[in-house]
Design a protein around this motif. Structure first.
Motif, PDB file in Angstrom:
ATOM      1  N   THR A 247      -0.050   4.788 -30.003  1.00  0.00           N
ATOM      2  CA  THR A 247      -1.055   5.853 -29.952  1.00  0.00           C
ATOM      3  C   THR A 247      -2.218   5.548 -30.888  1.00  0.00           C
ATOM      4  OG1 THR A 247       0.666   7.484 -29.416  1.00  0.00           O
ATOM      5  CG2 THR A 247      -1.445   8.318 -30.223  1.00  0.00           C
ATOM      6  N   ASP A 248      -1.908   5.152 -32.120  1.00  0.00           N
ATOM      7  CA  ASP A 248      -2.952   4.870 -33.104  1.00  0.00           C
ATOM      8  C   ASP A 248      -3.806   3.657 -32.715  1.00  0.00           C
ATOM      9  OD1 ASP A 248      -1.984   6.989 -34.544  1.00  0.00           O
ATOM     10  OD2 ASP A 248      -0.925   5.771 -36.040  1.00  0.00           O
ATOM     11  N   SER A 249      -3.246   2.754 -31.909  1.00  0.00           N
ATOM     12  CA  SER A 249      -3.999   1.565 -31.504  1.00  0.00           C
ATOM     13  C   SER A 249      -5.100   1.881 -30.508  1.00  0.00           C
ATOM     14  CB  SER A 249      -3.049   0.531 -30.889  1.00  0.00           C
ATOM     15  OG  SER A 249      -2.629   0.946 -29.591  1.00  0.00           O
ATOM     16  N   GLY A 250      -4.974   3.018 -29.831  1.00  0.00           N
ATOM     17  CA  GLY A 250      -5.957   3.376 -28.817  1.00  0.00           C
ATOM     18  C   GLY A 250      -5.737   2.696 -27.479  1.00  0.00           C
ATOM     19  N   LEU A 251      -4.581   2.080 -27.288  1.00  0.00           N
ATOM     20  CA  LEU A 251      -4.301   1.381 -26.026  1.00  0.00           C
ATOM     21  C   LEU A 251      -4.323   2.349 -24.854  1.00  0.00           C
ATOM     22  CD1 LEU A 251      -3.328  -1.177 -24.465  1.00  0.00           C
ATOM     23  CD2 LEU A 251      -0.980  -0.428 -24.972  1.00  0.00           C
ATOM     24  N   GLY A 423      -0.282  -4.793 -36.173  1.00  0.00           N
ATOM     25  CA  GLY A 423      -0.486  -3.438 -36.655  1.00  0.00           C
ATOM     26  C   GLY A 423      -1.581  -2.719 -35.884  1.00  0.00           C
ATOM     27  N   ALA A 424      -1.416  -1.405 -35.751  1.00  0.00           N
ATOM     28  CA  ALA A 424      -2.365  -0.611 -34.970  1.00  0.00           C
ATOM     29  C   ALA A 424      -3.790  -0.697 -35.496  1.00  0.00           C
ATOM     30  CB  ALA A 424      -1.894   0.845 -34.895  1.00  0.00           C
ATOM     31  N   PRO A 425      -4.032  -0.600 -36.819  1.00  0.00           N
ATOM     32  CA  PRO A 425      -5.435  -0.662 -37.301  1.00  0.00           C
ATOM     33  C   PRO A 425      -6.125  -1.974 -36.950  1.00  0.00           C
ATOM     34  CG  PRO A 425      -3.997   0.246 -39.004  1.00  0.00           C
ATOM     35  CD  PRO A 425      -3.110  -0.283 -37.925  1.00  0.00           C
ATOM     36  N   ALA A 426      -5.423  -3.103 -37.106  1.00  0.00           N
ATOM     37  CA  ALA A 426      -6.032  -4.394 -36.791  1.00  0.00           C
ATOM     38  C   ALA A 426      -6.309  -4.521 -35.298  1.00  0.00           C
ATOM     39  CB  ALA A 426      -5.125  -5.524 -37.264  1.00  0.00           C
ATOM     40  N   TYR A 427      -5.395  -4.005 -34.496  1.00  0.00           N
ATOM     41  CA  TYR A 427      -5.610  -4.049 -33.048  1.00  0.00           C
ATOM     42  C   TYR A 427      -6.793  -3.176 -32.662  1.00  0.00           C
ATOM     43  CZ  TYR A 427      -4.715  -3.592 -28.032  1.00  0.00           C
ATOM     44  OH  TYR A 427      -4.841  -3.603 -26.666  1.00  0.00           O
ATOM     45  N   ALA A 428      -6.857  -1.982 -33.218  1.00  0.00           N
ATOM     46  CA  ALA A 428      -7.938  -1.050 -32.875  1.00  0.00           C
ATOM     47  C   ALA A 428      -9.302  -1.565 -33.315  1.00  0.00           C
ATOM     48  CB  ALA A 428      -7.673   0.314 -33.501  1.00  0.00           C
ATOM     49  N   ALA A 429      -9.311  -2.495 -34.287  1.00  0.00           N
ATOM     50  CA  ALA A 429     -10.583  -3.058 -34.738  1.00  0.00           C
ATOM     51  C   ALA A 429     -11.183  -4.014 -33.720  1.00  0.00           C
ATOM     52  CB  ALA A 429     -10.382  -3.778 -36.067  1.00  0.00           C
ATOM     53  N   ILE A 430     -10.384  -4.455 -32.751  1.00  0.00           N
ATOM     54  CA  ILE A 430     -10.886  -5.306 -31.671  1.00  0.00           C
ATOM     55  C   ILE A 430     -11.524  -4.415 -30.619  1.00  0.00           C
ATOM     56  CG2 ILE A 430     -10.245  -6.989 -29.901  1.00  0.00           C
ATOM     57  CD1 ILE A 430      -7.782  -7.661 -31.576  1.00  0.00           C
ATOM     58  N   GLY A 431     -12.649  -4.812 -30.095  1.00  0.00           N
ATOM     59  CA  GLY A 431     -13.305  -4.035 -29.061  1.00  0.00           C
ATOM     60  C   GLY A 431     -14.226  -2.983 -29.625  1.00  0.00           C
ATOM     61  N   THR A 432     -14.263  -1.825 -28.982  1.00  0.00           N
ATOM     62  CA  THR A 432     -15.132  -0.726 -29.400  1.00  0.00           C
ATOM     63  C   THR A 432     -14.283   0.463 -29.813  1.00  0.00           C
ATOM     64  OG1 THR A 432     -15.321   0.265 -27.184  1.00  0.00           O
ATOM     65  CG2 THR A 432     -16.857  -1.513 -27.723  1.00  0.00           C
ATOM     66  N   VAL A 452      -8.753 -16.402 -15.160  1.00  0.00           N
ATOM     67  CA  VAL A 452      -8.529 -15.225 -15.993  1.00  0.00           C
ATOM     68  C   VAL A 452      -9.174 -15.482 -17.355  1.00  0.00           C
ATOM     69  CG1 VAL A 452      -6.807 -13.740 -17.080  1.00  0.00           C
ATOM     70  CG2 VAL A 452      -6.373 -14.694 -14.819  1.00  0.00           C
ATOM     71  N   TYR A 453     -10.028 -14.552 -17.782  1.00  0.00           N
ATOM     72  CA  TYR A 453     -10.709 -14.654 -19.069  1.00  0.00           C
ATOM     73  C   TYR A 453     -10.283 -13.493 -19.958  1.00  0.00           C
ATOM     74  CZ  TYR A 453     -13.811 -18.265 -17.232  1.00  0.00           C
ATOM     75  OH  TYR A 453     -14.315 -19.440 -16.703  1.00  0.00           O
ATOM     76  N   GLU A 454     -10.159 -13.761 -21.243  1.00  0.00           N
ATOM     77  CA  GLU A 454      -9.852 -12.733 -22.221  1.00  0.00           C
ATOM     78  C   GLU A 454     -11.050 -12.549 -23.144  1.00  0.00           C
ATOM     79  OE1 GLU A 454      -7.198 -12.318 -26.216  1.00  0.00           O
ATOM     80  OE2 GLU A 454      -6.105 -13.014 -24.439  1.00  0.00           O
ATOM     81  N   LEU A 455     -11.556 -11.317 -23.191  1.00  0.00           N
ATOM     82  CA  LEU A 455     -12.673 -10.976 -24.068  1.00  0.00           C
ATOM     83  C   LEU A 455     -12.382  -9.637 -24.720  1.00  0.00           C
ATOM     84  CD1 LEU A 455     -15.818 -11.871 -21.895  1.00  0.00           C
ATOM     85  CD2 LEU A 455     -14.960 -13.116 -23.881  1.00  0.00           C
ATOM     86  N   PRO A 456     -12.926  -9.387 -25.890  1.00  0.00           N
ATOM     87  CA  PRO A 456     -12.783  -8.043 -26.456  1.00  0.00           C
ATOM     88  C   PRO A 456     -13.640  -7.059 -25.676  1.00  0.00           C
ATOM     89  CG  PRO A 456     -14.219  -9.380 -27.821  1.00  0.00           C
ATOM     90  CD  PRO A 456     -13.657 -10.302 -26.781  1.00  0.00           C
ATOM     91  N   PHE A 457     -13.162  -5.843 -25.562  1.00  0.00           N
ATOM     92  CA  PHE A 457     -13.985  -4.805 -24.951  1.00  0.00           C
ATOM     93  C   PHE A 457     -15.337  -4.752 -25.666  1.00  0.00           C
ATOM     94  CE2 PHE A 457     -10.053  -2.694 -23.287  1.00  0.00           C
ATOM     95  CZ  PHE A 457     -10.487  -2.551 -21.982  1.00  0.00           C
TER      96      PHE A 457
END
Length: 607
Positions: A247-251, A423-432, A452-457
């Protein structure tokens, strides 16, 4: 086909195929050849109903053994499962990969969807059909997307028998496709999954970092590269802690709906009704989508670990992976990963000594795009036609087998692993802020390096296409697949986030990005989209059942210049599109007009 059993008898092959799945029949009620008095009693109704979910595997068993499903074979399967023949007939005819009419044991499925059409699938089909005429022993079937868009045009040969043989030809030529159909065992080996990942080896990758590095058939290799670290972390956190991290990750869901994953898991876990189920939706049938295939073929243990974590979080002890039938290698790889994990104590009873038990089952789809909708998928697993259910109740309350169920696609589940390891904070820092984490994009069409390409949001469409190498003469880009929308070449600064594409008047969907240059006839492409939705409509609701037909008819008149005029037909299309969007039961009908509308309004397709 009647509600009653007919006089047709199964062949020895058909009987053996069903018995291999269900075991030998125990009474004459189930089709055993006995002369004793066991017809005086029957197995209890509840026990018989509990086996209804084996209907789809049973249909696969018959189709795999002889190449089609006869009346005698279907009747025998129905006796074994105590299913009325008329109901089983309705299920069997729902799926494109089954045939209830005699056909050769070898079937060559040739993709005619968007990427393959743009790559010359029409000429390919004509050439194959000319080479494989009547009496060749091969049935050539034009069909929807095979999920091989990075290697378009594509063909899949399937030869029935005691051991099913398959061969992929992609990119396909007439000669290569004919060879694959004539001798599947002698066909060239399919390229490894890493061939579809142009960024392979990039140290910044998160979801794709193991593909091409880890042997997808080796559990030891997977663990040597960090595998099952996330599961151990999950057991340290406990179910509530895992849900809190997610939940905290924003996934949010990566299948297109973008629903918060943590909320879905929490809602399922909190239901008092038991048991709970976890369903992995690997039925990616959207034209242009192939990221889940690459993950399953290149990193199958990651999916098994992620399913284990998700099931633990929602207190599920039984999970299902529903993989589309056009992915034979993915089915094999995931099944092998499940078997190895079970042998090593990572599935089954007392996983890692934590007192938690789980088993995972694979169910194969059989060619039905609508089964990508979660409730249609539940119906398919349960042995019914894959028709969507009305909501509410929602799956978190009454899902698979009427019990609380969490459903996620492959990409969504695989994202859980880095959430727990970094960790959720580090994951949530990726993207917007509103679209967190990395995202996979399926790029195909008029590009130099499809895959298939992987990019941050937050990366722009132009940045993605620059990585893929857009060819000169770009005419349009389709985002989100057949259910998505087109953008113009001057709109490539669209940020690839859920909110950014929404503000731009299009959709991110599941991550499909298809580029088309000025050699692709746009009216014919739109007609193919309409044909796709007409074929894939389950027919349950009138707006979709009738609207998709009317949409195709109008677009065909415009393309062939046989109607009252483009302006009149476009007005009709808008009216039909609004009706489908407002009144269809599920997303298929609600989005069937999107791509055509965007092509008319943004690209001036018929001006």
């Amino acid at each position: 086909m009647d509600l009653r059993f007919g006089d047709s008898k199964p062949t020895d092959e058909e009987r053996a195929a069903v018995d291999a799945l269900l075991g030998p029949p125990e009474s004459s009620w189930e089709g055993a050849d006995r002369t004793d008095a066991d017809l005086r009693w029957a197995r209890g109704g509840r026990e018989a109903r509990d086996r209804r979910d084996l209907l789809l595997p049973g249909l696969h068993a018959l189709n795999d053994r002889v190449g089609w499903i006869s009346e005698g074979g279907l009747g025998y399967l129905c006796r074994r499962l105590t299913v009325p023949p008329a109901e089983a007939y309705g299920v069997a005819t729902f799926y494109a990969m089954f045939s209830l009419r005699p056909r050769p044991a070898t079937v060559l499925h040739v993709c005619t969807d968007l990427a393959c059409t743009a790559a010359g699938a029409g000429e390919l089909c004509a050439g194959i059909e000319a080479r494989l005429g009547p009496g060749s022993g091969v049935s050539v079937e034009r069909g929807p997307c095979l999920g091989l868009c990075e290697r378009a045009p594509a063909a899949l040969a399937v030869r029935a028998g005691e051991q099913v043989r398959t061969a992929v030809s992609a990119p396909a030529s007439v000669a290569a496709a004919v060879r694959a159909a004539s001798a599947p065992d002698a066909a060239p080996e399919e390229p490894p999954a890493v061939a579809a990942v142009p960024q392979a080896g990039d140290p910044s990758l998160v979801l794709l970092r193991r593909i091409g590095v880890v042997d997808p058939c080796s559990l030891d290799d997977y663990r040597a590269h960090g595998g099952y670290t996330a599961l151990r972390r999950a057991f340290e956190l406990g179910p509530a802690g895992v849900i809190r991290e997610v939940t905290d990750s924003g996934l949010v869901g990566r299948g297109g709906a973008a629903f918060p994953t943590g909320r879905k898991w929490q809602a399922t876990a909190s239901q008092p009704d038991r048991p709970h189920y976890l369903v992995c939706n690997a039925d990616e049938s959207e034209p242009g989508t192939f990221k889940d295939r690459v993950l399953m073929e290149g990193d199958p243990f990651a999916l098994v670990e992620a399913i284990t974590i998700a099931s633990y979080a929602i207190s599920a002890h039984r999970a299902f992976v529903y993989i589309r039938g056009e992915y034979p290698r993915a089915v094999h790889r995931v099944q092998r990963a499940i078997d190895q994990a079970r042998t090593r104590g990572l599935l089954g009873d007392d996983i890692l000594g934590q007192g938690y038990s789980l088993d995972i089952e694979i169910r194969r789809g059989a060619g039905a795009y609508v089964c990508g909708e979660e409730t249609a998928l539940f119906n398919s697993i349960e042995g019914y036609r894959g028709e969507p259910r009305s909501k509410p109740p929602f799956p978190v309350e009454k899902g698979l087998f009427g019990k609380p169920t969490a459903e996620n696609n492959v990409e969504t589940l695989v994202n859980v692993l880095p959430i727990l390891t970094m960790g959720a904070p580090a994951y949530a820092a990726i993207g917007t802020q509103r679209s967190t984490g990395p995202k996979l994009f399926c790029v195909s069409g008029s590009v130099a390096r499809p895959g298939v390409y992987e990019l941050p949001f937050g990366a722009t469409l132009g940045e993605l296409l620059a990585l893929a190498g857009v060819r000169p003469g770009l005419r349009a880009v389709l985002l989100g697949g057949a259910a998505g929308g087109f953008v113009r070449p001057d709109e490539l600064d669209v940020p690839l986030t859920f909110e950014g594409t929404r503000q731009a008047g299009t959709t991110l969907g599941s991550g499909v990005v298809m580029a088309f240059d000025d050699t692709v006839p746009l009216p014919r492409l739109l007609l193919r989209i309409a044909e796709f939705f007409r074929d894939e409509s389950c027919g349950q609701c009138v707006p979709c059942r009738v609207g998709t037909v009317r949409q195709e008819e109008a677009l065909r008149r415009i393309a062939d210049r046989t109607g009252p005029g483009a302006a009149t037909d476009i007005a009709l299309l808008r009216e039909v599109g609004r009706a489908m969007r407002d009144a269809s039961i599920c997303g298929l009908g609600q989005t069937a007009w999107n791509a055509v509308e965007s092509a008319i309004d943004r690209l001036g397709a018929y001006e």
